[in-house]
Design a protein around this motif. Structure first.
Motif, mmCIF file in Angstrom:
data_model
loop_
_atom_site.group_PDB
_atom_site.id
_atom_site.type_symbol
_atom_site.label_atom_id
_atom_site.label_comp_id
_atom_site.label_asym_id
_atom_site.label_seq_id
_atom_site.Cartn_x
_atom_site.Cartn_y
_atom_site.Cartn_z
ATOM 1 N N LYS A 19 34.207 23.916 28.507
ATOM 2 C CA LYS A 19 33.472 23.333 28.984
ATOM 3 C C LYS A 19 33.905 22.432 30.393
ATOM 4 O O LYS A 19 33.070 22.212 31.270
ATOM 5 C CB LYS A 19 33.124 22.190 27.843
ATOM 6 C CG LYS A 19 32.010 21.240 27.970
ATOM 7 C CD LYS A 19 31.805 20.061 26.954
ATOM 8 C CE LYS A 19 31.044 18.979 27.061
ATOM 9 N NZ LYS A 19 31.242 18.293 25.850
ATOM 10 N N ALA A 20 35.228 22.273 30.356
ATOM 11 C CA ALA A 20 35.946 21.645 31.328
ATOM 12 C C ALA A 20 35.553 22.386 32.677
ATOM 13 O O ALA A 20 35.158 22.018 33.933
ATOM 14 C CB ALA A 20 37.271 21.220 31.341
ATOM 15 N N LEU A 21 35.901 23.693 32.676
ATOM 16 C CA LEU A 21 35.560 24.691 33.692
ATOM 17 C C LEU A 21 34.290 24.698 33.859
ATOM 18 O O LEU A 21 33.948 24.820 35.310
ATOM 19 C CB LEU A 21 36.252 26.167 33.257
ATOM 20 C CG LEU A 21 36.156 27.083 34.409
ATOM 21 C CD1 LEU A 21 36.851 26.744 35.550
ATOM 22 C CD2 LEU A 21 36.593 28.363 33.932
ATOM 23 N N LEU A 22 33.301 24.656 33.238
ATOM 24 C CA LEU A 22 31.821 24.556 33.578
ATOM 25 C C LEU A 22 31.664 23.327 34.169
ATOM 26 O O LEU A 22 31.040 23.198 35.363
ATOM 27 C CB LEU A 22 31.128 24.714 32.330
ATOM 28 C CG LEU A 22 29.561 24.536 32.317
ATOM 29 C CD1 LEU A 22 28.916 25.435 33.340
ATOM 30 C CD2 LEU A 22 28.937 24.677 31.063
ATOM 31 N N THR A 36 23.629 32.152 24.497
ATOM 32 C CA THR A 36 24.527 31.660 23.432
ATOM 33 C C THR A 36 25.670 31.049 23.798
ATOM 34 O O THR A 36 26.094 31.009 25.027
ATOM 35 C CB THR A 36 24.864 32.853 22.504
ATOM 36 O OG1 THR A 36 25.874 33.442 23.187
ATOM 37 C CG2 THR A 36 23.765 33.515 21.936
ATOM 38 N N GLN A 37 26.218 30.109 23.126
ATOM 39 C CA GLN A 37 27.352 29.315 23.486
ATOM 40 C C GLN A 37 28.526 30.190 23.804
ATOM 41 O O GLN A 37 29.158 29.879 24.919
ATOM 42 C CB GLN A 37 28.118 28.218 22.239
ATOM 43 C CG GLN A 37 27.197 27.186 21.990
ATOM 44 C CD GLN A 37 27.681 26.389 21.086
ATOM 45 O OE1 GLN A 37 28.757 25.783 21.115
ATOM 46 N NE2 GLN A 37 27.004 25.884 19.823
ATOM 47 N N ALA A 38 28.796 31.438 23.254
ATOM 48 C CA ALA A 38 29.474 32.471 23.391
ATOM 49 C C ALA A 38 29.469 32.975 24.738
ATOM 50 O O ALA A 38 30.086 33.279 25.575
ATOM 51 C CB ALA A 38 29.702 33.460 22.489
ATOM 52 N N GLY A 39 28.055 33.244 25.216
ATOM 53 C CA GLY A 39 27.707 33.530 26.402
ATOM 54 C C GLY A 39 28.173 32.658 27.584
ATOM 55 O O GLY A 39 28.506 33.225 28.696
ATOM 56 N N ASN A 64 29.435 13.861 25.921
ATOM 57 C CA ASN A 64 28.043 13.698 25.228
ATOM 58 C C ASN A 64 27.243 15.009 25.456
ATOM 59 O O ASN A 64 26.330 15.396 24.664
ATOM 60 C CB ASN A 64 27.135 12.510 25.096
ATOM 61 C CG ASN A 64 27.760 11.356 24.658
ATOM 62 O OD1 ASN A 64 28.611 11.472 23.573
ATOM 63 N ND2 ASN A 64 27.702 10.081 25.202
ATOM 64 N N ALA A 65 27.506 15.911 26.555
ATOM 65 C CA ALA A 65 26.781 16.885 26.604
ATOM 66 C C ALA A 65 27.449 18.117 25.742
ATOM 67 O O ALA A 65 28.517 18.233 25.559
ATOM 68 C CB ALA A 65 27.082 17.467 28.118
ATOM 69 N N SER A 66 26.480 18.811 25.139
ATOM 70 C CA SER A 66 27.002 19.895 24.174
ATOM 71 C C SER A 66 26.795 21.330 24.694
ATOM 72 O O SER A 66 25.639 21.528 25.401
ATOM 73 C CB SER A 66 26.247 19.826 22.813
ATOM 74 O OG SER A 66 25.032 20.150 23.065
ATOM 75 N N LEU A 67 27.708 22.093 24.442
ATOM 76 C CA LEU A 67 27.574 23.455 24.950
ATOM 77 C C LEU A 67 26.414 24.231 24.197
ATOM 78 O O LEU A 67 25.805 24.975 25.093
ATOM 79 C CB LEU A 67 28.844 24.362 24.593
ATOM 80 C CG LEU A 67 29.895 24.167 25.603
ATOM 81 C CD1 LEU A 67 31.225 24.936 25.134
ATOM 82 C CD2 LEU A 67 29.527 24.505 26.993
ATOM 83 N N ALA A 68 26.279 23.711 23.183
ATOM 84 C CA ALA A 68 24.819 24.360 22.659
ATOM 85 C C ALA A 68 23.433 24.055 23.334
ATOM 86 O O ALA A 68 22.800 24.839 23.618
ATOM 87 C CB ALA A 68 24.488 23.696 21.171
ATOM 88 N N GLU A 69 23.312 22.731 23.700
ATOM 89 C CA GLU A 69 22.195 22.321 24.442
ATOM 90 C C GLU A 69 22.299 23.075 25.956
ATOM 91 O O GLU A 69 21.309 23.702 26.306
ATOM 92 C CB GLU A 69 22.067 20.905 24.807
ATOM 93 C CG GLU A 69 21.175 20.432 25.649
ATOM 94 C CD GLU A 69 21.016 18.944 25.933
ATOM 95 O OE1 GLU A 69 20.001 18.674 26.737
ATOM 96 O OE2 GLU A 69 21.784 18.174 25.185
ATOM 97 N N MET A 71 23.784 21.207 35.190
ATOM 98 C CA MET A 71 23.716 19.912 36.040
ATOM 99 C C MET A 71 22.866 18.794 35.155
ATOM 100 O O MET A 71 23.300 17.677 34.948
ATOM 101 C CB MET A 71 23.016 20.175 37.191
ATOM 102 C CG MET A 71 23.783 20.613 38.308
ATOM 103 S SD MET A 71 23.396 20.612 39.860
ATOM 104 C CE MET A 71 24.397 21.781 40.868
ATOM 105 N N ASP A 72 21.629 19.312 34.761
ATOM 106 C CA ASP A 72 20.881 18.245 34.133
ATOM 107 C C ASP A 72 21.329 17.805 32.936
ATOM 108 O O ASP A 72 21.159 16.497 32.538
ATOM 109 C CB ASP A 72 19.520 19.062 33.821
ATOM 110 C CG ASP A 72 18.679 19.401 35.015
ATOM 111 O OD1 ASP A 72 18.976 18.832 36.028
ATOM 112 O OD2 ASP A 72 17.894 20.086 35.040
ATOM 113 N N THR A 73 21.831 18.556 31.947
ATOM 114 C CA THR A 73 22.709 18.087 30.802
ATOM 115 C C THR A 73 23.830 17.211 31.082
ATOM 116 O O THR A 73 23.752 16.162 30.245
ATOM 117 C CB THR A 73 23.107 19.261 29.848
ATOM 118 O OG1 THR A 73 21.947 20.153 29.808
ATOM 119 C CG2 THR A 73 23.616 19.008 28.749
ATOM 120 N N PHE A 74 24.534 17.567 31.898
ATOM 121 C CA PHE A 74 25.722 16.464 32.324
ATOM 122 C C PHE A 74 25.339 15.250 32.854
ATOM 123 O O PHE A 74 25.902 14.221 32.404
ATOM 124 C CB PHE A 74 26.780 17.367 33.251
ATOM 125 C CG PHE A 74 27.734 18.188 32.405
ATOM 126 C CD1 PHE A 74 28.164 18.066 31.492
ATOM 127 C CD2 PHE A 74 27.827 19.470 33.327
ATOM 128 C CE1 PHE A 74 29.287 18.969 30.754
ATOM 129 C CE2 PHE A 74 28.880 20.625 32.668
ATOM 130 C CZ PHE A 74 29.354 20.186 31.622
#
Length: 183
Positions: free
Chosen positions: A35-38, A24-27, A11-16, A1-4
């Protein structure tokens, strides 16, 4: 939530996001295939928390309109959620945004709830009159606009007082015999 909320969807990255939650990103992608589902899951979580606060029955009529004012009070204590909603709802108007359907459906449903509440509170028939629909749009627009103003200048904007003022003005306009024409 905070990142989005801080960066928007694009601009939100899965890495962040992964780093913030200790995966991990894979996790992250294991739990959310994309990312869209997240993003849509975060938005649904926001809605679920609001629905839980209502209890088993959604208030009707005047009680629902008062609930909107109470929501504005609660939102003044949830800056991150308000920022998330403001950023993502504005972003969703762009081509192919993954939350566009979510916000389109959410606004459709909310317009219906507010219109029904206004009709019930004012004792108006469901005769297809556009005036109640316009009033519902105005309530939603005021609430969303107040959130943006509050995020930019929290000390200068009282979201609840302004929402209450507009709701009462609309009630007087739609049913002056019931709510008084001059307040």
């Amino acid at each position: 939530m905070d990142t989005f909320a801080a960066r928007g969807y694009n601009n939100a990255s899965l890495a962040e996001i992964a780093e913030r939650v200790g995966l991990t990103q894979a996790g992250v992608l294991h739990y959310f295939r994309s990312k869209a589902l997240l993003l849509t899951s975060v938005l649904e979580l926001r809605d679920q928390s609001d629905i839980q606060q209502l209890g088993p029955d959604r208030p009707q009529g005047l009680a629902f309109l008062r609930h909107l004012v109470d929501t504005a009070i609660r939102n003044a204590e949830r800056e991150g959620i308000v920022r998330l909603y403001a950023v993502l709802s504005a972003e969703s108007v762009t081509d192919d945004h993954p939350a566009q359907d979510y916000f389109r459906d959410r606004y459709d449903g909310l317009r219906g709830f507010v219109a029904d509440a206004l009709r019930e509170a004012c004792g108006l028939p469901d005769d297809g009159s556009e005036k109640v629909g316009h009033a519902a749009n105005a309530v939603i627009a005021v609430m969303d606009g107040l959130q943006v103003q509050w995020l930019l200048a929290p000390g200068a904007v009282d979201m609840a007082a302004s929402t209450d003022l507009v709701v009462n003005a609309l009630l007087r306009t739609l049913a002056p015999d019931r709510f008084g024409a001059d307040g």
